[in-house]
Every structure is written in structure tokens, then in C-alpha cells.
Enzyme design. Structure first.
Site, PDB file in Angstrom:
ATOM      1  N   SER A  35      11.709 -15.122  13.858  1.00  0.00           N
ATOM      2  CA  SER A  35      10.504 -15.834  14.289  1.00  0.00           C
ATOM      3  C   SER A  35       9.266 -15.443  13.496  1.00  0.00           C
ATOM      4  CB  SER A  35      10.242 -15.588  15.784  1.00  0.00           C
ATOM      5  OG  SER A  35      10.066 -14.207  16.052  1.00  0.00           O
ATOM      6  N   ASP A 325       0.824 -13.142  20.418  1.00  0.00           N
ATOM      7  CA  ASP A 325       1.501 -13.170  21.721  1.00  0.00           C
ATOM      8  C   ASP A 325       2.232 -11.847  21.907  1.00  0.00           C
ATOM      9  OD1 ASP A 325       3.792 -13.366  20.156  1.00  0.00           O
ATOM     10  OD2 ASP A 325       4.192 -15.461  20.662  1.00  0.00           O
ATOM     11  N   HIS A 328       4.364 -11.400  18.360  1.00  0.00           N
ATOM     12  CA  HIS A 328       4.018 -11.775  16.993  1.00  0.00           C
ATOM     13  C   HIS A 328       2.567 -11.462  16.629  1.00  0.00           C
ATOM     14  CE1 HIS A 328       7.207 -14.491  18.542  1.00  0.00           C
ATOM     15  NE2 HIS A 328       7.788 -14.069  17.436  1.00  0.00           N
TER      16      HIS A 328
END
Length: 368
Positions: A35, A325, A328
């Protein structure tokens, strides 16, 4: 000039132009990751539980709508590519991707929740592991081979630039979760050896498929991400998790050195920004941040949530937060990481032109 001579000259010019388009001198990049590098693949995995689909993802990037990145802005790979003149590759699952775009820009196979190990990230239901990403890369080569032929294809992939950026999910969403067999099957050192053995085979596969210039990104202080902090009573970083990252980095750096020494015509390098990120987290004021222990996008005290959710609130100034978040980094933190990797590896401009060079960085406005 005779008409026949003019026609012949025109045919020759058309062949030269076509050949120059087919065998472009520009270097493109192929990105394998999770991600932290995903630019949209998981948006097309409709059953995946790891999808950055809310409007706040991408709020400081392009048109401010979700663009597949797990951030308010760019990824580290985006920024490195921008700064050394590489085009940004589309996600492999982007429906507009075709052979011409691949030849112009490369491909990004990164998938949120993916890991070095096939079993990693199973709780997200759908994701591409590194082995799967390499399989997709092999299919990409077949497409290009059918378009431009074997010799030109080999040259194209050997002159390309490669990034491999996985590993954090193998710890956070595998080894550190008791629902996974790996959590009780291995010791800390044993699991790291398992990861290195698997990564070595994967990098050799990529070399066999033409990868000659490749960077593996190291792990940051995983124990200091908001998700790990909130699991402690004190809110401090988890030293065990950080030590796992440090040991992974040491082993991965040695692996890259060994492969570069043993594989022909190879430059496999390790991009380590651990110490710099640790300093940012420990001394945020030094780098212009106000907050380095909680996410900008949050639901407050009721935590954690995997990603931003409909009831999440945004911080007032995204540029002041290290983390976007629970998992990340923010765009601004990603730029610091990218700059550190570029500095340490001495990366220089690979292409003379880059369409993103004039407007690479978003300008986050305070959220009100």
C-alpha cells in the site's frame, strides 16, 4: 528528385520514425510493492478490504479525488521517479493500460496488503503478493514481446528501472498477528530468515526476467506507526516491532550486496531511510511537523480503523502531520523519505524530460 526516389525516402523515414517510437531511449520503471506504493490496483479488487476509496485519499493530489494511493498525496516511488526524470507508471489493473503506455511509462503492480509471502495480508481477502506481481510482470513481457519482438523486448526491460517495496505487511499483518500460523511457527530470527530466503528467490526471478537496475526499499520504524502505538497502554513506540524492522533492513542490505556481486550485469541496491524517519518521529519540530504520533485522518479516540472511514475527521493542516492514517505517511513525510533515498544512493537524472518535473508537489491547504 524522381518520384520513385521520393517515395523510397519517405518509406525510409517512416521506418526510422517507427523504430524510434518502438525502441524509445527513455527509461521507464516497474514498481512492485504494497500500500505504500499502490497507485490504484486495489481500487479494482472489488472484494479487497484494503481500498483507499474515500474522498480524503488523494485530497492533495491532482483533482482531489481518490486516485488509488493510500495517502493524501504522492507515494515515495512517485516522488523518486519525478525527481530523477521517470514517468509515473499506471496501475496494472487500470483499464486504460496498453502496450504503448507500458513502453512509454512502465507498470505499477503494487497492491495494498501485499507482502513478500503469499500468506501475508489474507485478512484483506484480495491483494497481490510479490509472487503474484512477478507473475503479472511476466505476462506484461509477453504482451511487449508480441508487439516489438524478442530482441527489442529484452533491451527494453534490461534498461528499465525497478523498485521493490514490501515487507511491513509480512510483520504487521502476518507475523505479529496470532491468527497467522507464522506467528507461532517461527522465532524472530527464523521469520526474518524465511523472508530473506523468499525475497532472494523473487529477486532472482526478476533478474531472470531482465531486471538489472533495482532498488529494494527498507522498512521504517514500524513500531512507531499510529496503529502500533495505540496498541500500547503508554502510546509509545513498540520496540519489538522496530527491532524487527532493523533486523530486516540489515539482512536485506546484505542480500542485495550478495546478489549484485553474484548476478551478472546487475546493480541491486538497498534504499534505507530508517534512521532519518526515526529522527523525524522523535524530533518532529526539527522537520517542521507538529505531530508524529497520531494520524491526520482519524475518528478520534475510538481507534484504530484500518483506513479513513466515512466518519473520519481530518486534521487542520495536513503538512504538519507525519502520518496520514493509521498505517501510511503523509505526502510531506513521503517526500523526506524519497529525498533521503535519493541522497544515500546518489541517484541522478535518468531521462532528460519528465512531464511531472514542474508540478510534482501538492500544496496542502488547511482543512476547515
Amino acid at each position: 528528385m524522381e518520384c520513385s526516389d521520393a517515395r523510397m525516402l519517405l518509406v525510409v523515414l517512416m521506418i526510422v520514425v517507427a523504430g524510434s517510437r518502438q525502441a524509445s531511449c527513455n527509461v521507464v520503471q516497474f514498481i512492485f510493492g504494497d500500500s505504500l506504493s499502490d497507485v490504484g490496483n486495489n481500487m479494482y479488487l472489488t472484494r479487497s478490504l484494503a481500498r483507499p476509496s474515500l474522498p480524503w485519499y488523494g485530497i492533495d493530489f491532482g483533482n482531489g479525488l481518490p486516485n488509488g494511493r493510500f495517502s493524501n498525496g504522492r507515494t515515495v516511488a512517485d516522488i523518486i521517479g519525478d525527481k530523477i526524470g521517470l514517468p509515473r507508471p499506471l496501475a496494472f489493473l487500470d483499464p486504460s493500460l496498453n502496450e504503448d503506455i507500458i513502453l512509454e511509462s512502465g507498470v505499477n503492480y503494487a497492491s495494498g496488503g501485499g507482502g513478500i509471502l503469499n500468506e501475508t495480508g489474507g485478512l484483506f481477502l484480495q491483494r497481490f503478493s510479490l509472487y503474484k506481481q512477478i507473475e503479472l510482470f511476466r505476462g506484461t513481457q509477453e504482451l511487449i514481446r508480441n508487439k516489438i519482438g524478442a530482441e527489442a523486448t529484452d533491451k527494453f526491460f534490461q534498461q528499465s528501472f525497478y523498485i521493490v517495496a514490501l515487507g511491513s505487511n509480512d510483520f504487521i499483518n502476518n507475523y505479529l498477528l496470532p491468527v497467522y500460523r507464522d506467528s507461532w511457527k517461527y522465532s524472530d530470527d527464523g521469520f526474518n530468515e524465511y523472508l530473506m530466503m523468499t525475497l532472494e528467490q523473487q529477486l532472482k526471478l526478476l533478474h531472470g526476467l531482465g531486471a538489472r537496475r533495482l532498488i529494494v526499499f527498507g522498512l521504517g520504524p514500524m513500531g512507531c506507526i499510529p496503529l502500533q502505538r495505540v496498541l500500547t497502554s503508554s502510546g509509545d513506540c513498540q520496540e519489538k516491532t522496530n527491532n524487527l524492522a532493523i533486523n530486516f533492513n540489515k539482512a536485506a542490505e546484505k542480500l542485495l550486496q550478495d546478489l549484485s556481486g553474484n548476478l551478472p550485469n546487475t546493480s541491486f541496491r538497498f534504499g534505507d531511510a530508517y534512521d532519518m524517519v526515526n529522527d523525524v518521529i522523535s524530533n518532529p519540530d526539527k522537520y517542521g511537523f507538529d505531530n508524529s504520533d497520531s494520524p491526520c485522518c482519524t475518528i478520534g479516540r475510538i481507534r484504530p480503523s484500518l483506513t479513513c472511514i466515512p466518519v473520519s475527521r481530518l486534521c487542520k493542516d495536513r503538512s504538519k502531520y507525519v502520518f496520514w492514517d493509521e498505517y501510511h505517511p503523509s505526502d510531506r513525510a513521503n517526500e523526506l523519505i524519497a529525498d533521503e533515498i535519493i541522497r544515500k544512493l546518489g541517484l541522478s537524472q535518468l531521462n532528460t524530460t519528465n512531464s511531472f518535473s514542474q508540478s510534482t508537489a501538492p500544496s496542502p491547504a488547511p482543512f476547515s
